[in-house]
Design a protein around this motif. Structure first.
Motif, short mmCIF file in Angstrom:
data_model
loop_
_atom_site.label_atom_id
_atom_site.label_comp_id
_atom_site.label_asym_id
_atom_site.label_seq_id
_atom_site.Cartn_x
_atom_site.Cartn_y
_atom_site.Cartn_z
N ARG A 70 47.94 40.44 42.28
CA ARG A 70 46.78 41.30 42.07
C ARG A 70 46.20 41.75 43.41
O ARG A 70 46.24 41.02 44.40
CB ARG A 70 45.72 40.56 41.25
CG ARG A 70 46.03 40.49 39.78
CD ARG A 70 44.94 39.78 39.02
NE ARG A 70 44.90 38.36 39.33
CZ ARG A 70 44.00 37.51 38.83
NH1 ARG A 70 43.06 37.97 38.01
NH2 ARG A 70 44.03 36.24 39.14
N GLY A 98 44.87 45.97 40.19
CA GLY A 98 43.48 45.65 40.50
C GLY A 98 43.15 44.17 40.36
O GLY A 98 43.80 43.43 39.63
N GLU A 99 42.10 43.76 41.09
CA GLU A 99 41.65 42.37 41.00
C GLU A 99 41.19 42.02 39.59
O GLU A 99 41.18 40.85 39.20
CB GLU A 99 40.52 42.13 41.99
CG GLU A 99 40.91 42.26 43.46
CD GLU A 99 41.81 41.13 43.93
OE1 GLU A 99 42.00 40.16 43.17
OE2 GLU A 99 42.33 41.21 45.06
N ASP A 100 40.82 43.05 38.82
CA ASP A 100 40.38 42.82 37.45
C ASP A 100 41.53 42.76 36.45
O ASP A 100 41.31 42.53 35.26
CB ASP A 100 39.38 43.90 37.03
CG ASP A 100 39.99 45.30 37.09
OD1 ASP A 100 40.95 45.50 37.86
OD2 ASP A 100 39.48 46.19 36.38
N TRP A 101 42.77 42.98 36.91
CA TRP A 101 43.92 42.90 36.01
C TRP A 101 44.16 41.44 35.64
O TRP A 101 44.31 40.57 36.51
CB TRP A 101 45.17 43.48 36.67
CG TRP A 101 45.17 44.98 36.77
CD1 TRP A 101 44.10 45.80 36.74
CD2 TRP A 101 46.31 45.81 36.92
NE1 TRP A 101 44.49 47.11 36.87
CE2 TRP A 101 45.85 47.15 36.97
CE3 TRP A 101 47.68 45.57 37.01
CZ2 TRP A 101 46.71 48.22 37.12
CZ3 TRP A 101 48.55 46.64 37.17
CH2 TRP A 101 48.06 47.95 37.21
N LYS A 102 44.22 41.18 34.36
CA LYS A 102 44.41 39.81 33.89
C LYS A 102 45.87 39.36 34.13
O LYS A 102 46.78 40.18 34.15
CB LYS A 102 44.08 39.73 32.40
CG LYS A 102 42.64 40.04 32.07
CD LYS A 102 42.38 39.93 30.57
CE LYS A 102 43.10 41.01 29.78
NZ LYS A 102 42.75 40.97 28.33
#
Length: 311
Positions: free
Chosen positions: A198, A278-282
């Motif tokens: 990520r 993205g850092e928000d990608w799980k």
């Protein structure tokens, strides 16, 4: 006898849907024996005969899709199941991607008869296949009747231009596992990493011949695969792309989360885009799906589906 086997097989269809798994009741007897490579070529000939009967262009044998199909056929035969998932929980797109596939794969699977509980199976020292049995397997795929005709539709998809063939003979009993990996591949797409972090970018690029142009690049996500038991595999159904869409990228002049560079060439078209995980990608398994437009088709189609694991 053949009619009886077909009718019984139709009652043993494991799943319904556009692509599904099948089990025959018993192996065919008699007929000329072919070694593995010749058997693959013979089955491709049967597929192209069936496609030609409806005026469709032939498919050619694809070595990468064949490697993916052979691995799956071996696993089904030795591990005693028939499914589009494998013992690791991987579906066709991931298995094909991990052996180097750059196209988009669509799978048919079949085992010639069921497995005995408590029995151990192993690969036959000589992988020899009867022409009559190969013909029977292709007929069972091709002669399906709507609405349970997912295999037939796969064979007759006009966009398929390649196919991989996996065939495995196991003992005792002479059971044959068959995997047909149909492929759409128009042009060349860069091979993506199997795993990624990520916050880092994934460079997605490719080139297409004349008459083919980029439509979009879609990112889908699902949970990471997990090992499955034989009982779980036998209960599986037809598969699809994940439903969780993470991002979609279009070429100019359309709005897109990141700029896609597209260049026309004398030979066709090239495209490139940096997709940021993205850092928000799980955490999960991400599908990078490349859609194209063909001059002879009114709707976009998938030409590449590669999987990338992000932890």
């Amino acid at each position: 006898m053949l009619l009886a086997i077909i009718l019984l097989c139709l009652n043993l269809v494991m799943v319904q849907g556009p692509v599904s798994g099948r089990t025959l009741s018993a192996p065919a007897d008699g007929g000329e024996l072919l070694e593995l490579n010749a058997a693959r070529a013979y089955m491709v000939g049967l597929i192209n005969r069936d496609r030609a009967s409806l005026g469709l262009a032939p498919v050619e044998l694809d070595p990468v899709a064949t490697a993916a199909g052979q691995e799956h056929s071996d696993d089904m035969g030795v591990s005693k199941y028939v499914s589009h998932w494998d013992m690791q929980g991987r579906k066709p797109d991931q298995r094909y991607s991990e052996v180097g596939g750059q196209g988009a794969v669509s799978e048919n699977v079949l085992v010639t008869h069921d497995f005995a509980e408590g029995e151990r199976y192993w690969l036959a020292p000589q992988q020899l296949f009867r022409k009559a049995e190969l013909e029977q397997m292709e007929a069972l795929f091709f002669e399906e009747q709507a609405p349970n005709d997912g295999h037939r539709k796969n064979i007759l998809n006009p966009h398929h231009n390649r196919v991989g063939i996996g065939l495995t003979l196991t003992l005792p009993g002479g059971r044959v596992s068959c995997t047909q990996e149909f492929v759409n591949q128009y042009g060349s797409i860069s091979k993506l990493p199997d795993q990624h972090q990520r916050g880092e970018r994934i460079a997605v690029k490719g080139e297409f011949p004349k008459g083919v142009s980029i439509y979009s690049v879609d990112i889908y996500r699902e949970a990471q695969p997990r090992p499955m038991t034989r009982s779980e595999l036998r209960a599986t159904h037809s598969y699809t792309l994940p439903t969780e869409n993470v991002a979609r990228y279009f070429p100019p002049p359309y709005l897109s989360p990141a700029k896609m560079n597209v260049m026309k060439t004398d030979d066709g078209e090239k495209f490139a885009i940096d997709v940021k995980a993205g850092e928000d990608w799980k955490p999960g398994l991400y599908y990078v799906v490349v859609w194209v437009k063909k001059a002879d088709s009114t709707s976009p189609l998938v030409t590449s589906t590669q999987t990338v694991a992000i932890n």
